[in-house]
Structures are given as C-alpha cells and as structure tokens.
Design a protein around this motif. Structure first.
Motif: not given
Ligand SMILES: Cc1ncc(COP(=O)(O)O)c(C=O)c1O
Length: 446
Positions: A91-106
């Motif tokens: 959460l400290h890194k932000g919760n939603n962005f305009s492009r996929p988050s890298v954590i999606e790949r993980e």
C-alpha cells in the motif's frame, strides 16, 4: 473465552439497532445474500466489528469462534500478520496505476507454476466475474450457446446465465434462462442424457470438482472425457475447493486438467483477488496479439490489478508453501467430523443431523422425523450455537488460525445445542426458537 454453558450470550442490543437501519440503506442489508438477516436467527450478531485469528466480535462486544471464516474466504485467519504486513508494504507503494503493476507478473507466474497444465491467468475481484468470463470464453471458443451446470449445486455466479437457472428469475429474460441446462452432479447418466439431447450445442460444463458427495473414482476424469468427446469445454470451479482439498486444489488432487479453472475465496485470505486459469488456446482468445482476429472482450476492470489484493495473494501463497496449511486445516476438519459424529450419535440424532464428509468444508444437514430438511430446526441449532459463542452457519471450514482447543469448544457447544435441538424435534422448534426460521437464498418470493 468463557466456559460454554456458563456464560450464554443474550445481549444483541446494538445488533438489533443495526438490523433496524441497514435495510433502509443497503438492499438486502449485505453484499452477499448469504450474509443476510434471513440466513441467521434473530439472536445473532447483525454485523461484525472486527476479527483476529478464528475469533470475531459483534457491535455488542460479544466474541465468537467463527466457523465459516468470511464465507470460506479466510484460509489463514483474520488479520493474519504476514498477510497484513505484506499488504501494508504494498500500500505504501500505491494501489492502482494507469499501466499494469509489475506485481501482476509476479502473481501470474507464481500462481500458474502451481496449476498443472494451465498456461494463462486472468484476475478479477469476484468469483462471479471469473466464472462468467470462463463461460464467455467457452462460448466464443466453441461457437455454441448452451451452458451445462449441476442442478444440485447452489451457486456459480450472480450473473444471468446462472441466476436464470435458479428459482429467482426476476429481471432475467426467459431467452437467457433457456441457455443454461442442468444435470445431477453425482449422476453420470444424467450428464450423458444431456449430451444425447444436445450433442453439439453445449459450449461448456461448469462444475465444482467436489461438493456434497464423495464421487466414484475416475468420475471427474470420465465426465471431462465425455464433454471433450462432444467438443464441450470443462470449467472446473475451484472457488471453494481451491487451497482446501489440496494446494492449489482438486485439479492437483485428482491429476486433472480442465480447460479452464476458476479460483477465489481463500486464495488471498479474504482479500478481493480471484482468477481464472486455463489452456493457452482458450484464454488467448481474450488477448490482443492476434491482429485481424475478432476481438473478445474478456474481463476488463479498473480494480482487477489492485496491488494490495495481489500482495495478499502472494503472501497467502508464501504461507501455504512454507507450512503445511492444508494438512493443519484438514486435521482440524476431521476432528470436527469425528467429534460431531460422536455427539450426534450420543444424542440419538443420527437421523436428524447428518454430517457431510469433507474435512476441508464439513457441513451439517438438519431433518425432522419425516426426513424433511427443516429450516426451523436448522435455525434453532444455529441459535443455540451462537448463544454459546460459536458463529455457526452449518459448516465448519477450518483455517490455519483455528486451534484444536477451539474445535473442542465448538464441539462442546454442539453437544449442548443438541439437547435443545432434541427438545425442538419432540415439541416443535417454535417453542424454543426466537424469531423466524431462516429461508433459502434461492426462493421465488421474499
Ligand atoms: C462455487 C462458487 N463459485 C462461484 C462463486 C462466486 O464467487 P463470488 O461470491 O466471489 O462472486 C461462489 C460464491 O459463493 C461459489 O461458492
């Protein structure tokens, strides 16, 4: 927690206040009908203020052991520290962005590594979204309209393709209801009959791998083969079985590779992360790489890649891979089954309270002397369990924070509840039940 019988819960004042206002604010008073007031006795918590481990607290400060952790979405425990920590970090890194988050790949790579034979994954926030998406994919892949589902299974989606096949059809055009056909989950002949009736029209069969009955060996493999013989896809809905029958689920337990599997509930310990996994040739239909092909609009949601829920899914996988969570949970489930069988027998209630055999989701059915399923007796039993500090909805679904001591407490509460149940059986439940019996979720009239 206090001794079972010595300290019965009687104060539901704040819960009553909650019940009085909530239906003016929220249709149904909750966000799944299973949590609604018509699913619980009146002497029960109307809402929960917080939970920790296997315990939850209501607005009056009453403490309960919760048996069906968040409708089977809690696999590790409420506010389970390693999950909470991982979520906070994210959460400290932000919760939603305009492009996929890298954590999606993980999470995609890690989840798929556990699902034998599946190559692609798509996320969503709710189980209904992925079961519906799986149905859409199957229709697109096969070019067929019909969906087959077991008539004896309770729920696959709040979308029209499923709800239109229940008793609650209001708002759903008959043309849509007619596209879902049914068979009995434990009766291969009824599935064969369906394929005989519609040999080339069924796009998919969607079914939970295990539900109420222990299926004959090879039943599922044979059923999948039968579907494939007719050009029909098999969607295995692991919403409840996932992370419970095995890790990741029944696909692995029975060494089966359905065309699509759908996952949710316990895979992120109560956080809103669900997904669909499947074979590449099917899921790729929702892709954007095959230039010139007709586009299929698969799941597309603003919140599907929300990082905190994905982090919860990763932390949940970490725990399942570090410790024998499945073993712990099934051991406690078995303790419940064995203990409750003894209690039921000791109270002479074998014909009236019946155990279902699954140690990962152990449920009870309640019957009157004529053998009819009794909602009145069911409600009475749950009322007595709740009075004794056990939030019970007829199912014990063990998670990693449940302890042996807590299961023993639940069993003790059950023993005492059986005494009142027996009186209700003999004299009529109405004499002992406060308020109305609970009602089936799927009913035509309110
Ligand atoms: C077997 C099964 N599939 C799908 C769903 C739908 O999941 P959700 O409530 O997350 O939409 C449920 C929910 O109870 C379920 O039990």
């Amino acid at each position: 927690m206090a001794e079972v019988a010595s300290n019965l819960i009687t104060n539901f004042k704040r819960s009553d206040e909650y019940r009085n206002v909530i239906h003016d604010l929220i249709p149904g008073g909750a966000h799944t009908y299973s949590k609604g007031d018509d699913q619980f006795p009146i002497l029960s918590p109307a809402a929960i203020t917080h939970g920790k481990g296997a315990r939850v607290w209501d607005p009056d400060g009453n403490e309960y052991i919760e048996c069906l952790g968040g409708l089977a979405s809690i696999s590790l425990g409420h506010a389970y520290e390693p999950v909470v920590e991982r979520v906070i970090q994210e959460l400290h890194k932000g919760n939603n962005f305009s492009r996929p988050s890298v954590i999606e790949r993980e999470v995609a790579e890690r989840f798929l590594a556990n699902v034998p034979g599946h190559d692609m994954i798509k996320f969503a926030k709710n189980g209904s979204v992925v079961t519906t998406a799986a149905v859409k994919l199957a229709r697109a892949f096969t070019g067929r309209k019909l969906v087959a589902r077991p008539i004896d299974h309770p729920f696959y989606s709040y979308d029209d393709w499923f709800i239109g096949s229940t008793d609650v059809k209001s708002g759903i055009p008959q043309d849509i209801s007619a596209l879902t056909v049914t068979y009995r989950s434990d009766d291969m002949q009824s599935l064969r009959d369906l394929f005989e009736q519609y040999p080339t029209e069924i796009a998919c069969v969607i079914s939970e791998p295990e539900k109420f009955n222990v299926l004959p060996e090879n039943y599922l493999a044979d059923a999948i083969e039968l579907a494939h013989k007719h050009g029909t896809l098999w969607i295995m809905d692991e919403m409840i079985t996932g992370y419970k029958t095995d890790y990741p689920g029944s696909m692995k337990r029975y060494n089966l590779v359905p065309d699509i599997a759908t996952w949710g509930k316990g895979i992120a310990n109560g956080f809103s992360f669900c997904c669909m996994t499947g074979k590449k040739e099917v899921l790729e239909l929702g892709g954007i790489r095959k230039s010139g092909n007709e586009k299929l609009f698969l799941v597309s949601t603003t919140h599907g890649g929300e990082t905190c829920s994905i982090a919860a899914a990763i932390a949940t996988m970490d725990e399942f891979e570090k410790q024998d969570v499945v073993g712990h949970n099934q051991k406690l489930g078995q303790l419940f089954i064995d203990g409750s069988k003894d209690i039921i027998a000791r109270n002479g209630l074998q014909n009236n309270i019946r155990n279902m055999q699954f140690n990962w989701h152990a449920s009870l059915g309640y019957f009157d002397h004529e053998g009819n399923n009794s909602f009145g007796l069911r409600t009475l039993f749950h009322q007595e369990m709740i009075k004794r500090g056990v939030l019970f909805q007829g199912v014990f679904c063990p998670h990693f924070s449940h302890t042996e001591e807590e299961v023993n407490y639940v069993l003790q509460a059950m023993d005492e509840s059986c005494v009142i149940f027996k009186k209700g059986l003999e004299d009529g439940y109405e004499r002992y039940l406060v308020g109305e019996p609970i009602k089936p979720v799927f009913r035509k009239y309110i």
